[in-house]
Design an enzyme around this catalytic site. Structure first.
Site, short mmCIF file in Angstrom:
data_model
loop_
_atom_site.label_atom_id
_atom_site.label_comp_id
_atom_site.label_asym_id
_atom_site.label_seq_id
_atom_site.Cartn_x
_atom_site.Cartn_y
_atom_site.Cartn_z
N ASP A 25 1.34 -3.56 -9.13
CA ASP A 25 1.48 -4.70 -9.56
C ASP A 25 0.39 -5.82 -9.60
O ASP A 25 0.50 -6.68 -10.16
CB ASP A 25 2.87 -5.58 -8.55
CG ASP A 25 3.94 -4.50 -8.58
OD1 ASP A 25 4.51 -4.00 -7.80
OD2 ASP A 25 4.44 -4.44 -10.06
N HIS A 65 1.78 -1.27 0.42
CA HIS A 65 2.80 -0.44 -0.05
C HIS A 65 3.38 0.38 1.06
O HIS A 65 2.91 0.71 1.95
CB HIS A 65 2.08 0.66 -1.10
CG HIS A 65 2.84 1.36 -2.13
ND1 HIS A 65 3.71 2.51 -1.69
CD2 HIS A 65 3.54 1.07 -3.15
CE1 HIS A 65 4.54 3.00 -2.49
NE2 HIS A 65 4.40 2.14 -3.52
C1 SDX Z 1 6.43 -1.52 -5.66
O1 SDX Z 1 8.12 2.21 -3.00
C2 SDX Z 1 7.70 2.25 -4.26
O2 SDX Z 1 7.11 3.26 -4.65
C3 SDX Z 1 7.55 0.97 -4.98
C4 SDX Z 1 6.59 1.03 -6.07
C5 SDX Z 1 7.14 1.79 -7.38
O3 SDX Z 1 6.32 2.02 -8.26
O4 SDX Z 1 8.50 1.88 -7.34
O5 SDX Z 1 5.52 1.24 -5.77
C6 SDX Z 1 6.58 -0.33 -6.75
O6 SDX Z 1 7.39 -2.15 -5.06
C7 SDX Z 1 5.07 -1.72 -5.15
C8 SDX Z 1 4.99 -2.84 -4.23
C9 SDX Z 1 5.03 -4.53 -4.73
N1 SDX Z 1 5.43 -5.15 -3.84
C10 SDX Z 1 4.48 -6.09 -3.32
O7 SDX Z 1 3.19 -6.39 -3.55
C11 SDX Z 1 4.91 -7.25 -2.40
C12 SDX Z 1 3.59 -7.48 -1.21
N2 SDX Z 1 3.70 -6.23 -0.66
C13 SDX Z 1 4.70 -6.42 0.83
O8 SDX Z 1 5.70 -7.18 0.67
C14 SDX Z 1 4.58 -5.06 1.44
O9 SDX Z 1 3.31 -4.51 1.26
C15 SDX Z 1 5.51 -3.92 0.82
C16 SDX Z 1 7.01 -4.49 0.69
C17 SDX Z 1 5.29 -3.29 -0.46
C18 SDX Z 1 5.56 -2.92 2.06
O10 SDX Z 1 5.89 -3.35 3.17
P1 SDX Z 1 5.90 -2.83 4.43
O11 SDX Z 1 6.94 -1.66 4.50
O12 SDX Z 1 6.27 -3.73 5.76
O13 SDX Z 1 4.34 -2.27 4.66
P2 SDX Z 1 3.68 -1.66 5.89
O14 SDX Z 1 4.82 -1.30 6.91
O15 SDX Z 1 2.70 -0.69 5.52
O16 SDX Z 1 3.21 -2.99 6.61
C19 SDX Z 1 2.09 -2.73 7.72
C20 SDX Z 1 1.70 -4.32 8.12
C21 SDX Z 1 3.04 -4.73 8.40
O17 SDX Z 1 2.43 -5.94 9.40
P3 SDX Z 1 2.70 -5.57 11.16
O18 SDX Z 1 4.29 -5.52 11.22
O19 SDX Z 1 2.35 -4.20 11.34
O20 SDX Z 1 2.20 -6.58 11.82
O21 SDX Z 1 1.16 -4.75 6.91
C22 SDX Z 1 1.84 -6.04 6.82
C23 SDX Z 1 3.11 -5.88 7.48
O22 SDX Z 1 3.61 -7.17 7.60
N3 SDX Z 1 1.76 -6.38 5.41
C24 SDX Z 1 1.16 -7.17 4.72
C25 SDX Z 1 1.37 -6.97 3.40
N4 SDX Z 1 2.08 -5.67 3.20
C26 SDX Z 1 2.19 -5.41 4.35
N5 SDX Z 1 0.80 -8.39 5.25
C27 SDX Z 1 0.28 -9.21 4.07
N6 SDX Z 1 0.30 -9.15 2.92
C28 SDX Z 1 1.04 -8.10 2.29
N7 SDX Z 1 1.05 -8.08 1.15
#
Ligand code: SDX
Length: 392
Positions: free
Chosen positions: A327, A270
């Site tokens: 989710d 998140h």
């Molecule tokens: C919602 O914003 C909101 O409030 C949204 C929401 C709402 O109520 O409106 O809460 C609803 O959208 C919840 C999120 C649903 N999406 C997913 O479940 C999809 C899977 N999650 C990822 O796509 C991701 O976690 C995001 C998009 C939600 C956040 O992505 P970010 O901003 O890149 O997260 P981060 O910066 O904290 O990531 C830190 C690291 C990164 O790696 P590095 O660049 O540091 O090497 O963790 C990695 C990311 O690549 N990472 C993941 C991951 N999520 C983040 N790696 C593997 N699997 C994942 N799910």
């Protein structure tokens, strides 16, 4: 200083907007709607009351709650001509495509509610959207399965009416299970608002231009559709089905860590929560209750529980503070309740309409608000002279 929270000046100076509606503490895993903890609202309130709290900022008195309920149910039907829109879509159209189109088209039927400068019409538009979005969502589903549309029944609860419009057929009576009705209402509460997420920011940006509320909500639905946002519940279930069995989990965990692989664990991570998403905790308990009540032994829940256990113990996910989000469990509950996966994000949009419209109202009523204009950091070519074609 707001008397309740002391914001770090550095944070507020970069905040994109101020709002009194929802507060999130990502490190603590805290979510408050107008100061009320989500766990208490989930336990004691209902979705209609939460809509009131989001819109008006306070818990309603019994009389206020009763009037709000009757004001909303007054608008549950849609103009009969709107039912013709659906025939224009292919039967296999994704229901989110239908939602974007039909919700936006509400502006062509309810012109009076497009006058954003009239406080009464702003309220009517808000009520029309909250009341009609379940009707339109259920119509999108009925169209996809070739069953007749079911009209709303105003003597049912908001959640019960939606379940009835979704699953009742003329040939048989539909009995609303109190457990499913409660689970549905709870899912709506948990998805109602979430501060300035991507789709809410889209609604605010669209609204800042003076666009009518129906167009703004249609824009929010379009943004929510993405798999990184509201589309994650559908993507999460598809992922669990692709994993299939517990023994294949390590393969997918490895893929999620592999930077060269675009695969992400759907339902994990998140932008704000670097702790458990408090909604996921409530959702997890509800998933077990619904599956127990329905006597469903869903192997996908076994995969989900094992995936959650492994991910929470895995050093990569611990280091990156990746926890299950809202989710992760919602898809399992919705599947158990009989919703097809392509309806999952529609339900998210249905619930989030209350938060979107509350945020839109707050922005529109702010006398200092101006049209949104995100700035950019230009990284393109410096000024240069044009070269005629015959000289290139
Ligand atoms: C919602 O914003 C909101 O409030 C949204 C929401 C709402 O109520 O409106 O809460 C609803 O959208 C919840 C999120 C649903 N999406 C997913 O479940 C999809 C899977 N999650 C990822 O796509 C991701 O976690 C995001 C998009 C939600 C956040 O992505 P970010 O901003 O890149 O997260 P981060 O910066 O904290 O990531 C830190 C690291 C990164 O790696 P590095 O660049 O540091 O090497 O963790 C990695 C990311 O690549 N990472 C993941 C991951 N999520 C983040 N790696 C593997 N699997 C994942 N799910």
């Amino acid at each position: 200083e707001t008397g309740m929270f002391t914001f770090d000046p550095g944070f507020t100076s970069t905040a994109s907007c101020e709002s009194k509606i929802t507060y999130i503490d990502g490190d603590k895993g805290e979510l408050l709607y107008r100061g009320y903890p989500i766990e208490q609202l989930a336990d004691k309130s209902d979705f209609m009351e939460v809509c009131y709290v989001l819109l008006y900022g306070e818990l309603p008195s019994p009389a206020e709650k009763e009037k709000f309920l009757s004001d909303i149910t007054y608008h549950t039907m849609v103009h009969e001509q709107m039912s013709r829109f659906f025939a224009g879509f292919r039967r296999d159209a994704h229901p989110m495509a239908i939602m974007v189109g039909v919700v936006g088209a509400l502006a062509s039927f309810y012109h009076d509610s497009t006058d954003i400068n009239d406080p009464h019409q702003r309220m009517v538009a808000s009520y029309r959207l909250i009341a009609k979005i379940p009707t339109i969502a259920a119509m999108a589903y009925k169209y996809s399965v070739g069953q007749p549309f079911v009209h709303p029944k105003n003597n049912l609860s908001y959640a019960g009416n939606f379940l009835n419009m979704m699953f009742s057929v003329p040939a048989e009576d539909y009995k609303i299970s109190p457990t499913l009705e409660k689970a549905m209402d709870l899912i709506f509460i948990l998805h109602a608002d979430h501060e300035q997420n991507a789709s809410t920011s889209t609604v605010r940006l669209a609204g800042s231009s003076g666009a009518n509320p129906f167009a703004c909500i249609a824009a929010g639905i379009a943004c929510l559709w993405g798999p990184a946002h509201g589309g994650a519940n559908e993507a999460c279930l598809n992922m669990l089905e692709e994993i299939g069995t517990v023994d294949r989990i390590p393969e997918f965990i490895a893929r999620a860590k592999d930077k060269s692989d675009p695969f992400r664990l759907m339902g994990f991570g998140h932008r704000v929560y670097k702790n458990f998403d408090p909604r996921a905790t409530v959702m997890r308990d509800t998933a077990h209750k619904v599956l127990d009540e329905l006597q469903i032994d869903d192997p996908l829940l076994d995969v989900a529980m094992e995936l959650e256990k492994i991910a929470l113990e895995d050093e990569y996910f611990v280091a990156k503070k990746l926890y299950p989000n809202v989710d992760f469990y919602s898809g399992i509950i919705l599947k158990a309740m009989g919703f097809p996966t392509e309806m999952f994000t529609v339900l998210f949009a249905l619930a989030r309409t209350s938060g979107w419209i509350a945020q839109w109202k707050e922005m529109i009523e702010d006398p200092t608000q101006k049209i949104g204009r995100p700035r950019q950091l230009y990284t393109g070519s410096p000024r240069r002279e044009y070269i005629d074609l015959d000289k290139r």
